[in-house]
Design a protein around this motif. Structure first.
Motif, PDB file in Angstrom:
ATOM      1  N   ALA A   1       2.671  13.984  -3.601  1.00 35.45           N
ATOM      2  CA  ALA A   1       1.712  13.255  -2.782  1.00 35.45           C
ATOM      3  C   ALA A   1       1.924  13.584  -1.314  1.00 35.45           C
ATOM      4  O   ALA A   1       3.051  13.719  -0.855  1.00 35.45           O
ATOM      5  CB  ALA A   1       1.867  11.759  -2.999  1.00 35.45           C
TER       6      ALA A   1
ATOM      7  N   ARG B   1       0.827  -1.201   0.000  1.00 40.28           N
ATOM      8  CA  ARG B   1       0.000   0.000   0.000  1.00 40.28           C
ATOM      9  C   ARG B   1       0.866   1.256   0.000  1.00 40.28           C
ATOM     10  O   ARG B   1       0.686   2.158  -0.800  1.00 40.28           O
ATOM     11  CB  ARG B   1      -0.920  -0.048   1.222  1.00 40.28           C
ATOM     12  N   LEU B   2       1.862   1.291   0.877  1.00 42.93           N
ATOM     13  CA  LEU B   2       2.724   2.465   0.942  1.00 42.93           C
ATOM     14  C   LEU B   2       3.499   2.662  -0.347  1.00 42.93           C
ATOM     15  O   LEU B   2       3.663   3.785  -0.823  1.00 42.93           O
ATOM     16  CB  LEU B   2       3.684   2.346   2.132  1.00 42.93           C
ATOM     17  N   THR B   3       3.960   1.557  -0.922  1.00 45.79           N
ATOM     18  CA  THR B   3       4.720   1.665  -2.167  1.00 45.79           C
ATOM     19  C   THR B   3       3.849   2.286  -3.257  1.00 45.79           C
ATOM     20  O   THR B   3       4.268   3.195  -3.977  1.00 45.79           O
ATOM     21  CB  THR B   3       5.195   0.274  -2.627  1.00 45.79           C
ATOM     22  N   ALA B   4       2.594   1.805  -3.347  1.00 47.17           N
ATOM     23  CA  ALA B   4       1.706   2.311  -4.384  1.00 47.17           C
ATOM     24  C   ALA B   4       1.386   3.783  -4.178  1.00 47.17           C
ATOM     25  O   ALA B   4       1.142   4.519  -5.117  1.00 47.17           O
ATOM     26  CB  ALA B   4       0.424   1.495  -4.410  1.00 47.17           C
ATOM     27  N   MET B   5       1.397   4.205  -2.911  1.00 45.50           N
ATOM     28  CA  MET B   5       1.081   5.610  -2.646  1.00 45.50           C
ATOM     29  C   MET B   5       2.306   6.495  -2.812  1.00 45.50           C
ATOM     30  O   MET B   5       2.238   7.695  -2.587  1.00 45.50           O
ATOM     31  CB  MET B   5       0.519   5.762  -1.227  1.00 45.50           C
ATOM     32  N   GLY B   6       3.414   5.891  -3.172  1.00 46.93           N
ATOM     33  CA  GLY B   6       4.617   6.676  -3.402  1.00 46.93           C
ATOM     34  C   GLY B   6       5.522   6.761  -2.193  1.00 46.93           C
ATOM     35  O   GLY B   6       6.376   7.638  -2.111  1.00 46.93           O
ATOM     36  N   PHE B   7       5.340   5.850  -1.233  1.00 46.54           N
ATOM     37  CA  PHE B   7       6.139   5.894  -0.014  1.00 46.54           C
ATOM     38  C   PHE B   7       6.868   4.581   0.230  1.00 46.54           C
ATOM     39  O   PHE B   7       7.013   4.144   1.353  1.00 46.54           O
ATOM     40  CB  PHE B   7       5.259   6.263   1.183  1.00 46.54           C
TER      41      PHE B   7
ATOM     42  N   VAL C   1       0.498  12.332   2.527  1.00 47.65           N
ATOM     43  CA  VAL C   1      -0.381  11.439   3.269  1.00 47.65           C
ATOM     44  C   VAL C   1      -0.211  11.627   4.763  1.00 47.65           C
ATOM     45  O   VAL C   1       0.829  12.070   5.242  1.00 47.65           O
ATOM     46  CB  VAL C   1      -0.139   9.939   2.944  1.00 47.65           C
TER      47      VAL C   1
END
Ligand SMILES: Nc1nc2c(ncn2[C@@H]2O[C@H](COP(=O)(O)OP(=O)(O)OP(=O)(O)O)[C@@H](O)[C@H]2O)c(=O)[nH]1
Ligand SMILES: [Mg+2]
Lengths: 74, 149, 670
Positions: A57, A27-33, A59
């Motif tokens: 982005a 999830r974090l990877t997909a959100m750019g983290f 969050v």
């Protein structure tokens, strides 16, 4: 390497490792983290969630979660 | 320094509005406890009005503190304080409009002898004053800090 | 399925539903926080003589198999094979959004990119060249500002033009030879190749995706593929370590290059969102501001709507009078005057505050503040065993509990979700407003505001305490992790706000015309008839006669239950029918107190059946006792029968206890 939760407001760092399961990592990877990303702590008031930015982005990350994200401070 | 607003402007607006909101916040809070002090306008007796005014005061005063510390983020507090103050003022205007309908169009019993001045509350006046805080900072977000190709 | 199938996909909050509504003319819920759409929505439109069937999917950040939403979205694309996938990309956040785009291209879908929110990007100082993006991605890119309707026509044209294309796959230089090796073996199974894109299967296998393993597991070449996979993985691990991470890194590398060439200009600015956030998410200022905002919303709801209620009130008393004088048939005139006009009228008087409440909440949802509310309240929620994101459904509950309970789907953890669902009915919805306003007006004149506010606070307080209790007893453990994107603030988008307000108000009107209408007619019927037959309209004015009616029978049967609180049988009847919809409580009282010319608060206050204390207990009871039928249905749908039943039972018990306590304390003080 320190937990993201320990960074001061305005500090930048690079995510090295995320512990706490594959679901969270994905999830974090997909959100750019994901690991390898450069992040900037926008808000960390030593209580409640943090606000973290990576690129455009932004969050909110809960304090518990932020303890499991390990970063290299620049 | 960020966004072309001088720290002095920020300090003055933060101090003036911060203290005005503080004073009227205290007045409104006291009125809820049954102690009416009238400073130009009569208090509403609503504890939440006191609470809201004190909160906005805290926002302005934090702006003042940040400006004194030469923190570039001071402008954000003045900006947000002004927006919150104006929003509350707009709410007071809407309530006045609704009461005007009751009094002039419907001729409701409860509104006999009502005049618009009855609805001039502390937060309406302060909302108008917040406009003065808003104007100098309103375009801060349109000015670039840095340009990258 | 008829026509051409196209689906809208994209990260949460990029404007998918806004585009869906613009394409189909429907009015699905749009809001400025991630996770508004929780269930796929379908619609249709026609363009260029062709019929299109459109599917709006919940927002996703990626297409992994780790989260249910992502799995659903991915399965939809893999299984249903839409003719065109419209990937909505938020221009103000290009990099992160392209992550999903790459994954869509991996699947081999026919992708069309809608580059939305370019207005917001420009405000942030970002300028993107859509032609350049088109060139590097190899698919059509349509720039748009969906909230203002800009680019919708171009999007429709592009949809028509792009049917039947097959975009080039994205190449991952560090992995190509390995992907190729897997493809070669997968390609030998003709059936597999027909169903799936072998390149996608190969990449997913490398990532260790369980679903992909399952798919390959059904192939006769299973063993060969697996053997090669293990070999390839070993080589890759030696080179890159964790393969999944290395692939993510590779994707981000490619994305950086794409973004670099497509973003032609970038200024750094302190946006007004950043300025607001500095204050609204402040450690100490955040929560007081949140409370202040909620107060302002309710102040607006009550004070500004008042004159409109007076107009409706005046209209219904005029209507009642004229029906009374013009219709001579006793039963018919009574049905109209004492049943429908008195019953329905006493509910419809509250249309203005309800509509204003919806207006205020639609604005709040559009503003972007909801996500900040979740942010600042996370700490508080945590203390009571709830999740930060529980705040959004709880605030929505002030409008209506049904969509609020659906909105809990954004909570990933099942325990967090159940807990949030179970306490949601305690958030006082708009249907309970008429009851409070009626009783506050009758018994707390001059202090209505305080009385009503205290009801809302009681609801919130109980929700928190109950959540804490359930967390200790039933759902042991900690709330799960909190990750949430904070969208930028919107300047009010009046078109969207008015649209949302109207569609909610319309729902209330429809409910008034059906359920509430039926409710008051039944109550009227049961009041003018009894075990002995038709009693005549006089029953509603003559207490002795009314006591022979069916409602009296029901009321007296229930009375022992309610006598400890000091409520008479009419209150019991109102609560009984209020189970259908809480507005019916007021409608029933309107019928039973035979309101013709005078208004209901005065009649009830004058009747002497309530004291301020028992009236207050009654308000609290209405707040807490059984959720309405629709809410029970929603709980059942989201959590199952068992939990729906549980909610009904615990709330009945709680309502009873709280009402008793109020009467007890009130009695001791008096
Ligand atoms: N500034 C701007 N805002 C937009 C634009 N398009 C949509 N919005 C706003 O973005 C917010 C999100 O829109 P939705 O249509 O609900 O987004 P969604 O992708 O369906 O979101 P989820 O269902 O939560 O995944 C709303 O407040 C819209 O008004 C646009 O082009 N520019
Ligand atoms: Mg949506």
């Amino acid at each position: 390497m320190v937990p993201l939760a320990f960074l001061d407001e305005g500090a930048r760092g690079k995510i090295v490792r995320i512990t706490g399961g594959h679901g969270i990592l994905a999830r974090l990877t997909a959100m750019g983290f994901g690991p390898g990303r450069e992040v900037k702590v926008v808000r960390n008031q030593m209580a409640g969630p943090l606000l973290v930015a990576s690129g455009d982005a932004q969050v909110a990350i809960g304090r518990g979660m932020a303890m499991k994200i390990l970063v290299e401070v620049e | 320094m960020k966004g072309g607003v001088s720290p002095k402007t920020l300090k003055i607006t933060g101090a003036v509005l911060g203290f005005l909101y503080l004073i009227y916040g205290i007045v409104e809070t006291l009125s809820w406890f049954g102690r009416d002090v009238s400073l130009g306008v009569s208090p509403t007796g609503d504890i939440f009005v006191g609470f809201a005014l004190l909160t906005i005061s805290a926002v302005y005063l934090t702006g003042l503190k940040r400006a004194a510390e030469k923190d570039g983020r001071a402008v954000a507090y003045i900006y947000t304080g002004a927006i919150l103050g104006m929003a509350l003022g707009a709410l007071a205007l809407l309530v006045m409009g609704a009461d005007a309908i009751e009094a002039y169009l419907l001729h409701s019993e409860d509104f006999i002898g009502w005049s618009p001045l009855d609805d001039v509350t502390s937060y309406l006046v302060l909302g108008v004053l917040s406009l003065a805080a808003y104007l100098p900072v309103k375009d801060v977000s349109k000015e670039p800090l840095k340009v990258k190709a | 399925m008829e026509g051409t199938l196209i689906t809208l996909i994209g990260n949460p909050n990029v404007g998918k539903t806004t585009i869906f509504n613009a394409l189909t003319g429907l009015k699905q819920h749009v809001g400025n926080w991630p996770g508004v759409t929780v269930e796929k929505k379908e619609g249709e439109f026609e363009h260029g003589g062709k019929r299109f069937h459109v599917v709006d999917l919940p927002g996703v950040y990626a297409l992994t198999a780790y989260s249910i939403d992502e799995k659903i979205a991915r399965d939809f694309i893999v299984r249903e094979k839409p003719d065109l996938v419209v990937d909505i990309v938020d221009a103000s956040n290009l990099q992160r959004n392209l992550y999903l785009t790459l994954q869509l291209l991996e699947i081999g879908a026919n992708v069309l990119v809608a580059l939305n929110k370019i207005d917001l990007a420009e405000e942030k100082g970002i300028k993107i060249d859509p032609r350049e993006l088109e060139r590097v991605l190899g698919v059509s890119v349509i720039p748009m500002v969906a909230s203002r309707g800009e680019g919708i026509k171009e999007l429709k044209d592009a949809i028509l033009k792009n049917l039947g294309r097959k975009p080039e796959p994205v190449k991952y230089p560090n992995f190509e030879p390995y992907i190729e090796r897997l493809i070669r073996i997968i390609g030998l199974d003709g059936r597999l190749v027909k169903e799936y894109n072998p390149r996608w299967l190969a990449i997913k296998l490398l990532e260790g995706d369980e679903d992909a393993k399952g798919i390959v597991g059904g192939s006769p070449l299973r063993d060969e593929i697996m053997r090669e996979l293990i070999k390839v993985k070993k080589e890759l691990q030696k080179k890159h370590g964790d393969i999944e991470l290395a692939l993510a890194d590779e994707r981000y590398g490619i994305i950086s290059k794409i973004a670099e060439s497509a973003i032609v200009e970038r200024e750094e600015r302190m946006t007004f969102s950043e300025m607001l956030d500095e204050v609204l998410t402040h450690k100490y200022l955040g929560i007081p501001i949140f409370i202040g905002v909620m107060w302002a919303v309710f102040k607006f709801t009550f004070d500004v709507s008042a004159p409109f209620s007076d107009i409706i009130d005046w209209f219904f008393s005029w209507l009642g009078d004229s029906v009374g004088t013009h219709i001579s048939n006793d039963a018919l005139s009574s049905l109209l005057r004492d049943g429908i006009i008195a019953g329905l009228g006493s509910v419809l008087v509250f249309l203005p505050p309800i509509a204003f409440l919806f207006l205020a909440f639609s604005w709040l949802e559009d503003s972007g503040y909801m996500a900040r509310a979740a942010f600042v309240m996370d700490r508080v929620m945590h203390r009571f065993g709830l999740h930060g994101k529980s705040v959004i459904p709880m605030i929505m509950g002030f409008g209506c509990n049904v969509p609020a309970i659906m909105a809990t789907r954004t909570l990933e953890d099942e325990k967090d979700r159940l807990l949030t669902i179970l306490v949601n009915p305690l958030m006082s919805c708009s249907a309970r407003l008429p009851v409070y306003m009626l009783f506050a007006g009758a018994f707390f004149a001059g202090r209505e505001g305080t009385a009503i506010t205290s009801m809302y606070l009681l609801g919130i307080g109980l929700a928190l305490v109950i959540a804490w209790l359930f967390r200790k007893v039933i759902f042991k453990g900690e709330p799960s992790y909190f990750i949430m994107e904070l969208p930028p603030y919107n300047r009010p988008n009046w078109r969207a706000i008015i649209g949302a307000t109207w569609s909610r108000t319309e729902k209330f009107l429809r409910k008034a015309g059906t359920i509430i209408f039926a409710g008051v007619v039944v109550v009227w019927l049961l009041s003018v008839t009894g075990p002995g037959g038709y009693l005549g309209s006089e029953a509603l004015e003559n207490g002795a006669l009314l006591s022979k009616s069916w409602v009296a029978v029901i009321g007296h049967a229930l009375q022992p239950l309610f006598s400890p609180m000091g409520w008479d049988w009419r209150a019991g009847v109102a609560l009984f029918f209020g189970f259908i919809a809480k507005e019916v409580v007021v409608g029933t009282l309107g019928v039973l107190y035979g309101v013709g010319e005078e208004n209901l608060p005065h009649v009830i206050a004058a009747s002497g059946t309530f004291t301020p204390v028992t009236a207050y207990a009654f308000m609290a009871f209405v707040l807490i006792y059984v959720p309405c039928v629709a809410t029970i249905g929603a709980i059942k749908g989201e959590a199952g029968w068992k939990w729906a039943l549980f909610a009904v039972v615990y709330e009945l018990i709680l309502a009873y206890i709280v009402a008793l306590v109020i009467v007890g304390i009130g009695g001791a003080l008096a």
